[in-house]
Design an enzyme around this catalytic site. Structure first.
Site, short mmCIF file in Angstrom:
data_model
loop_
_atom_site.label_atom_id
_atom_site.label_comp_id
_atom_site.label_asym_id
_atom_site.label_seq_id
_atom_site.Cartn_x
_atom_site.Cartn_y
_atom_site.Cartn_z
N CYS A 1 0.93 -1.21 0.02
CA CYS A 1 0.01 -0.01 0.20
C CYS A 1 0.80 1.08 0.17
O CYS A 1 1.91 1.16 0.29
CB CYS A 1 -0.77 0.29 1.17
SG CYS A 1 0.15 0.18 2.71
N ASP B 1 11.36 26.12 -33.90
CA ASP B 1 12.14 26.69 -34.73
C ASP B 1 11.76 26.51 -36.23
O ASP B 1 10.95 25.58 -36.48
CB ASP B 1 13.46 25.59 -34.53
CG ASP B 1 14.73 26.16 -34.24
OD1 ASP B 1 14.83 27.42 -34.49
OD2 ASP B 1 15.71 25.43 -34.47
#
Ligand code: ADP
Ligand code: MG
Length: 755
Positions: free
Chosen positions: A13, A446
């Site tokens: 857990c 770019d």
């Protein structure tokens, strides 16, 4: 100092993660520990002169966990398969237990239901004989369930008593044991107790059904969790086991980890490429889809790079090994995916904090509730009912309050998201990047190489010098041969194709963001863009180039120190997917900005063709960073896509840096996200993936929280005085199992969604 990612055994857990973290951190020599419940790993850095993995493992063994010690340094493979093997064994063990406990649970539920229905006279009361039989059967069934199937929970209880460490198992252990012990005492001392309490109430069925449901939930959760991590396994399976190398002139098959740099490796049709390298002879098509996500096989011949994990199609070739072992692209990808899957998303911090304090708080709430039932109950509903309702509330709270789903919510979605990305050639550095990406509202691209292919060609020559075209080109090409810029490549290639001679160059200098200068035959030349000419204050009628730039061509102006001698035009093709990708980004509400060192008119034309919103042209490399800052100051969350090599500072400044690799040439470490084949549509996919993953996490967290917030007061009986509602712990068990399973399946759904 050593830094390692290790598999952890025995985690049940989310609270386990914080227990392990706290325990390991206390050990001398341990610098930092990060435990991830999602993929059951721990990232640990420690001083190896002060402690060792074996010692660390020992420290957590007594509280029920252990570290899996890797067999050798460079192979995560061994650890991985050992871990997998253990997981499968655990799963099988759980499965056999499920098979025995489910029939018992079903029987219990039938009996419970019968009891309730009989009270309403819907079914007849059970006969005395049957009743006595069931009465004696239940303690036996419950004993088996608690002590055999419920052993992990009992151990959780024991560890709590012994070491004071409580995890989820502790809560279940205390709850089911309490129900069992109460019932057992009643069974044993029925005669004596009958005068104080109603001995009809017994809770063996609660113990049985809760353990059955929770074990079933755990089993389903474990089964699905194995599936969340299968991306890594698929990547590992891409690794070839052997390689056919030429040693002393003969082909020999050797294990892939024996291959060294410079080995010549023979690849026959259908073979897996074992290491990275460069082809020395032969031609073939290579299927790189598994590594880069590029769907079509790519033609490869001498001097082309190939990478490990890809598959040869029909040709035969020989290549030289340049990268082996952990240096290969595939090994780097695996490492990156593993690290990213084990990293924690910022959104998880809250859930972590809650789960770490959850267990003690819930225990406290459970006890307070039990006390409250007595305090307020004895006077109103009597001692016997107060005791039994109080007990039910106590058990119900412990069962329903497990922060299990809370602990699974984020990591399972991250694991699936990162894995799904890797399958598509989208490499995500860490969970934080994946989380940030969904908030991006501005994408900076770019021009060269991102929107355009990045391989410009020379298309026009305007020569107004006193040289002939051949001499003119020769001078420019000689200078450009010293440059790395794609424009330079275009010019050099043109010269080579037209058999133009190159001359000697001296005093070469590259002029950042503008072009270059150098001497040829004793004279000085400048080659570059309009900015260069303006900076040099050379007289030039820029209208002469406008005709070309307005068509999206890039000017390369050539000048002596006094005057312009002419210009060339290069043009780059727009990538076929650019327009669609920009449209897709718009659909996601994202603004697209093109940042380029190129001419403004050229850039604007290209931008208009693909629908880009804003163009920032003539930017010098170091200005890119400033431009990004400017956008960020205006409130934009910026993702910057660049080639990852020149643009590193800008990529780092952006909220999310996205490096666009071209096929096999990538610098993985440089950015938050690496797109393995430089394709802007992948950028769209990355953002969609991030949004999808974050949505999954938010849904998971909502349900996990919701269910705990509603579940606890309901189980405590807070609604009993108002509506007469009291949660039977059996339903708490069902809800609890359901919540973890639903969280894991919700995360798994991300895998099947289309990007
Ligand atoms: P980008 O990558 O956007 O092209 P750079 O800073 O590398 O940005 O270059 C900016 C501009 O400078 C180019 O668009 C080009 O006009 C000019 N330039 C750079 N290098 C060269 C070169 N070797 N030859 C001609 N022009 C160049
Ligand atoms: Mg550049």
């Amino acid at each position: 100092m050593q830094k390692q990612i290790l598999k952890v055994k025995g985690m049940h857990c989310a609270a386990c993660a914080s227990i392990i973290e706290k325990t390991l951190k206390k050990i001398a020599g341990v610098e930092n520990v990060e435990v991830n419940y999602g993929n059951e790993t721990t990232k640990i850095s420690f001083d190896e002169t002060k402690t060792s993995i074996a010692e660390l493992s020992k420290k957590i063994e007594r509280i029920g966990y252990s570290l899996i010690i890797p067999p050798s340094k460079n192979s995560s493979d061994g650890q991985q398969s050992q871990h997998k093997h253990d997981k499968m064994a655990d799963l099988l063990d759980l499965k056999t237990k499920i098979y025995s406990v489910i029939p018992i649970a079903i029987f219990s539920i039938i009996m419970m239901t019968w009891d309730i229905l009989a009270q309403y006279e819907i079914v007849p009361m059970m006969g005395e004989v049957s009743k006595t039989f069931v009465h004696h059967l239940f303690p036996i069934l419950a004993t088996y369930t608690l002590f055999v199937v419920g052993k992990p929970y009992l151990l959780g209880f024991y560890r709590f008593l012994r070491f004071g460490k409580a995890n989820m198992d502790t809560l279940i252990g205390i709850g089911t044991t309490a129900a069992f012990l109460y019932s057992f005492v009643v069974t044993a001392f029925e005669g004596v107790l009958a005068q104080y309490i109603n001995v009809e109430y017994m809770y063996y069925d609660v113990t049985i059904v809760v353990i059955a449901f929770i074990s079933l939930g755990k089993y389903l959760e474990a089964r699905s969790k194995i599936k969340t991590g299968d991306a890594i396994e698929k990547l590992l399976n891409l690794q070839a086991k052997t390689a056919l190398v030429i040693r002393d002139g003969v082909e020999v098959e050797i294990a892939v980890d024996q291959v060294v740099h410079g080995d010549l490796i023979v690849i026959k049709p259908g073979m897996k490429i074992p290491v990275d390298g460069v082809i020395t002879e032969g031609t073939s098509f290579v299927d790189e889809s598994m590594v880069t996500g590029e769907p079509m096989p790519i033609k490869k011949s001498a001097e082309d790079k190939i990478v490990a994990g890809t598959i040869n199609t029909t040709g035969t070739f020989v290549f030289k090994a340049t990268k082996v072992g952990s240096e290969t692209l595939l090994a780097q990808i695996i490492k990156m995916v593993e690290e990213a899957q084990g990293s924690k998303a910022p959104i998880q911090a809250l859930a972590d904090k809650i789960s770490s304090v959850f267990v003690p708080i819930v225990l406290a709430i459970a006890f307070v509730t039990l006390a409250a039932w007595f305090a307020f109950g004895v006077g109103t509903i009597g001692f016997s009912r107060s005791l039994s309702y109080g007990l039910m509330s106590f058990v119900g709270i412990l069962v329903i309050a497990c922060p299990c789903a809370l602990g699974l919510a984020t990591p399972t979605a991250i694991i699936v998201g990162v894995g799904k990305g890797a399958k598509d050639g989208i490499l995500i550095k860490d969970a934080a990047t994946l989380e940030k990406l969904h908030k991006v509202d501005t994408v900076i691209v770019d021009k060269t190489g991102t929107i355009t292919i990045g391989r410009p060609t020379l298309v026009d020559i305007e020569n107004f010098s006193d040289m002939n075209d051949e001499e003119f080109i020769s001078i420019i090409a000689s200078l450009e041969k010293k440059s790395e810029h794609p424009i330079a490549n275009a010019i050099v290639k043109y010269a080579e194709e037209n058999k133009i001679n190159f001359s000697e160059v001296s005093d070469f200098e590259s002029m950042q963001g503008r072009g270059l200068k150098g001497r040829v035959g004793g004279r000085e030349y400048f080659v570059g863009n309009t900015k260069l000419i303006r900076d040099l204050k050379i007289d030039f009628d820029f209208a002469a180039i406008e005709k070309f730039t307005l068509q999206g061509k890039t000017p390369v102006i050539v000048a002596s120190s006094e005057k312009v001698l002419g210009f060339l035009m290069v043009a780059d093709e727009i990538k076929t997917e650019s327009k669609q990708a920009v449209a897709d980004l718009h659909k996601l509400g994202i603004k697209v900005v093109m940042l380029t060192g190129d001419d403004e008119k050229t850039a604007k034309y290209i931008a208009s063709l693909v629908g880009i919103d804003e163009v920032i042209a003539h930017v010098l490399p170091h200005d890119k960073l400033a431009k990004i800052k400017e956008l960020q100051n205006g409130g934009a969350v910026v993702a910057m896509a660049g080639d990852g090599v020149n643009d590193a500072p800008a990529l780092a400044q952006a909220d999310v840096g996205i490096a666009m690799g071209t096929g096999t040439d990538v610098a993985i470490e440089s950015a938050g996200i690496t797109l393995l084949n430089g394709d802007i549509s992948k950028l769209v996919k990355s953002i969609k993936l991030s949004k999808m993953t974050m949505l999954g996490i938010k849904q998971n967290l909502f349900w996990a929280f919701f269910y705990n917030i509603v579940g606890i007061p309901l189980a405590a009986g807070l609604f009993y005085p108002i509506f007469g509602w009291l949660l039977n712990p059996v339903f708490a068990g069902l809800a609890m199992a359901f919540s973890s399973v639903s969280v894991v399946s919700n995360s798994l759904r991300i895998k099947t969604k289309k990007l």
